[in-house]
Scaffold this motif. Structure first.
Motif, PDB file in Angstrom:
ATOM      1  N   GLU A  50       0.854  -1.192   0.000  1.00 26.67           N
ATOM      2  CA  GLU A  50       0.000   0.000   0.000  1.00 26.67           C
ATOM      3  C   GLU A  50       0.888   1.240   0.000  1.00 26.67           C
ATOM      4  OE1 GLU A  50      -3.228  -0.442   2.749  1.00 26.67           O
ATOM      5  OE2 GLU A  50      -3.893   1.624   2.424  1.00 26.67           O
ATOM      6  N   THR A  51       0.464   2.264  -0.700  1.00 24.85           N
ATOM      7  CA  THR A  51       1.204   3.536  -0.771  1.00 24.85           C
ATOM      8  C   THR A  51       0.187   4.666  -0.580  1.00 24.85           C
ATOM      9  OG1 THR A  51       0.931   3.556  -3.172  1.00 24.85           O
ATOM     10  CG2 THR A  51       2.995   2.630  -2.344  1.00 24.85           C
ATOM     11  N   SER A 103       8.748   1.733  -3.476  1.00 23.66           N
ATOM     12  CA  SER A 103       8.500   2.028  -2.067  1.00 23.66           C
ATOM     13  C   SER A 103       9.540   1.292  -1.232  1.00 23.66           C
ATOM     14  CB  SER A 103       7.074   1.571  -1.742  1.00 23.66           C
ATOM     15  OG  SER A 103       6.873   1.443  -0.367  1.00 23.66           O
ATOM     16  N   ILE A 104      10.176   2.022  -0.305  1.00 20.46           N
ATOM     17  CA  ILE A 104      11.261   1.449   0.507  1.00 20.46           C
ATOM     18  C   ILE A 104      10.880   1.526   1.986  1.00 20.46           C
ATOM     19  CG2 ILE A 104      13.676   1.794   1.220  1.00 20.46           C
ATOM     20  CD1 ILE A 104      14.213   2.824  -1.662  1.00 20.46           C
ATOM     21  N   ASP A 105      11.098   0.427   2.698  1.00 18.25           N
ATOM     22  CA  ASP A 105      10.864   0.384   4.148  1.00 18.25           C
ATOM     23  C   ASP A 105      12.104   0.960   4.833  1.00 18.25           C
ATOM     24  OD1 ASP A 105      10.338  -0.177   6.780  1.00 18.25           O
ATOM     25  OD2 ASP A 105      10.417  -2.352   6.542  1.00 18.25           O
ATOM     26  N   ALA A 120       9.395  -7.328  -3.671  1.00 16.10           N
ATOM     27  CA  ALA A 120      10.653  -8.011  -3.987  1.00 16.10           C
ATOM     28  C   ALA A 120      11.359  -7.453  -5.222  1.00 16.10           C
ATOM     29  CB  ALA A 120      10.387  -9.510  -4.156  1.00 16.10           C
ATOM     30  N   THR A 121      10.582  -7.002  -6.213  1.00 16.58           N
ATOM     31  CA  THR A 121      11.214  -6.533  -7.455  1.00 16.58           C
ATOM     32  C   THR A 121      11.683  -5.072  -7.374  1.00 16.58           C
ATOM     33  OG1 THR A 121       9.012  -5.986  -8.276  1.00 16.58           O
ATOM     34  CG2 THR A 121       9.936  -8.103  -8.989  1.00 16.58           C
ATOM     35  N   GLY A 122      11.440  -4.419  -6.248  1.00 23.50           N
ATOM     36  CA  GLY A 122      11.824  -2.997  -6.145  1.00 23.50           C
ATOM     37  C   GLY A 122      10.808  -2.121  -6.851  1.00 23.50           C
ATOM     38  N   ILE A 123      10.932  -2.021  -8.169  1.00 26.50           N
ATOM     39  CA  ILE A 123       9.973  -1.217  -8.937  1.00 26.50           C
ATOM     40  C   ILE A 123       8.730  -2.045  -9.275  1.00 26.50           C
ATOM     41  CG2 ILE A 123       9.594  -0.136 -11.203  1.00 26.50           C
ATOM     42  CD1 ILE A 123      12.362   1.049 -11.025  1.00 26.50           C
ATOM     43  N   GLY A 124       7.583  -1.420  -9.206  1.00 33.69           N
ATOM     44  CA  GLY A 124       6.339  -2.080  -9.590  1.00 33.69           C
ATOM     45  C   GLY A 124       5.391  -1.080 -10.222  1.00 33.69           C
ATOM     46  N   GLY A 125       4.148  -1.476 -10.352  1.00 33.98           N
ATOM     47  CA  GLY A 125       3.139  -0.619 -10.991  1.00 33.98           C
ATOM     48  C   GLY A 125       2.271   0.063  -9.951  1.00 33.98           C
TER      49      GLY A 125
END
Ligand code: DHB
Length: 307
Positions: free
Chosen positions: A63-64, A200-202, A211-216
């Motif tokens: 979630e963002t 999004s980074i924790d 897991a992939t770092g970048i997403g949609g």
């Protein structure tokens, strides 16, 4: 006053212009006890590929602010199982089924379409997910290149007389140019927008949240991008546009229609409430009643401003 809800796209009449978006409603068969799916204008399925795919490793969603990021990696059961297990279930559906197809080469898309055409099930349309890397085209996404979009659309047009919808990515320099390529290739309609890339980074673990770092990125965070893209596309082509990106209410859907959309898709909102599409539809009808529109199709392009 009763509002006429039907809309026509290409040669298909839908009972209403509210569809559910690919990847947010499974194969369409999962929620039929929770939601009266037959009241939806159409269900767009998960992307189908030639072979079954496990998809990316978890975590695959986060979630963002006003949205979410996902990188599922096109997990799906593959076209053979889709034909064997899902097409028979669609026979009893009153809503229309739009099968979304994905692939990593022109021949991948062609194979899925050819098999579906042979199976001759109750599918009314294809939506083509062109936001996939073309392994034969330098791994560039089909969606970012007008030439690759034209070639793919032409190849698929030769294989079906069903409604052919090309789903466009917002992550391009000129979305109107890509839409024109789809139109020139013989598409009956385009849909827009696919997700916007995001990360999004924790901070506490200093790790990616998926897991992939970048997403949609999807959800209300991207709605102004989607509305602008739909408006730009309608200036570039004469085929219908199906608008999506962050629709959670009737007013959001009306915004897309005013910008030029002929129909809309509800996506991320389905994760909060699988009946979100029905709420959107009911609210659109109320809007029309209150604002003197006698049909939902009258909303399409009814924006009063010029630009
Ligand atoms: C995936 C595919 C998409 O087209 C998208 O917008 C987001 C995620 C996927 O399967 O990972």
């Amino acid at each position: 006053m009763s509002v006429d809800t039907s809309v026509t796209i290409g040669n298909v009449e839908f009972s209403n212009p509210v569809f559910v978006a690919s990847g947010t409603f499974g194969y369409g068969v999962e929620t039929d006890e929770l939601v009266d799916v037959n009241r939806l204008g159409a269900i767009v399925t998960k992307s189908i590929t030639p072979q079954p795919r496990e998809g990316n490793p978890p975590p695959r969603m986060v979630e963002t602010p006003s949205g979410m990021i996902n990188s599922i990696g096109l997990a799906n059961i593959g076209v053979e199982r889709y034909i064997g297990e899902m097409l028979p279930l669609y026979e009893s559906f009153k809503t229309k089924i739009i099968t979304n197809i994905a692939g990593f080469s022109v021949s991948d898309y062609a194979e899925v379409m050819e098999k579906l055409e042979q199976a001759d099930g109750s599918i009314c349309a294809y939506e083509i997910n062109i936001s996939c890397p073309n392994v034969e085209g330098g791994k560039m996404e089909f969606a970012v290149d007008a030439g690759m979009t034209l070639t793919l659309t032409k190849e698929l047009r030769q294989r079906t007389e069903k409604l052919l919808i090309i789903k466009l990515s917002p992550s391009v320099t000129d979305i109107g140019e890509i839409a024109k390529a789809a139109e020139d290739g013989g598409a009956d309609a385009v849909s827009a927008i696919n997700t916007v890339f995001g990360m999004s980074i924790d901070t506490s673990s200093q790790r990616f949240n998926i897991a992939t770092g970048i997403g949609g990125l999807s959800g209300p965070a991207i709605r102004p991008i989607g509305v602008a893209c739909v408006h730009m596309i309608t200036s570039a082509v004469s085929i219908p546009v199906i608008g999506m990106g962050g629709i959670t209410s009737g007013s959001d859907a009306v915004e897309y229609m005013l910008a030029g959309a002929s129909a809309v898709q509800v996506g991320t909102a389905n994760y909060r409430d699988p009946a979100a599409g029905l709420t959107v539809l009911d609210e659109m009808i109320t809007f029309c009643d209150e604002h003197g529109f006698t049909s939902l199709s009258q909303l399409a392009g009814a924006l009063k401003d010029e630009s």
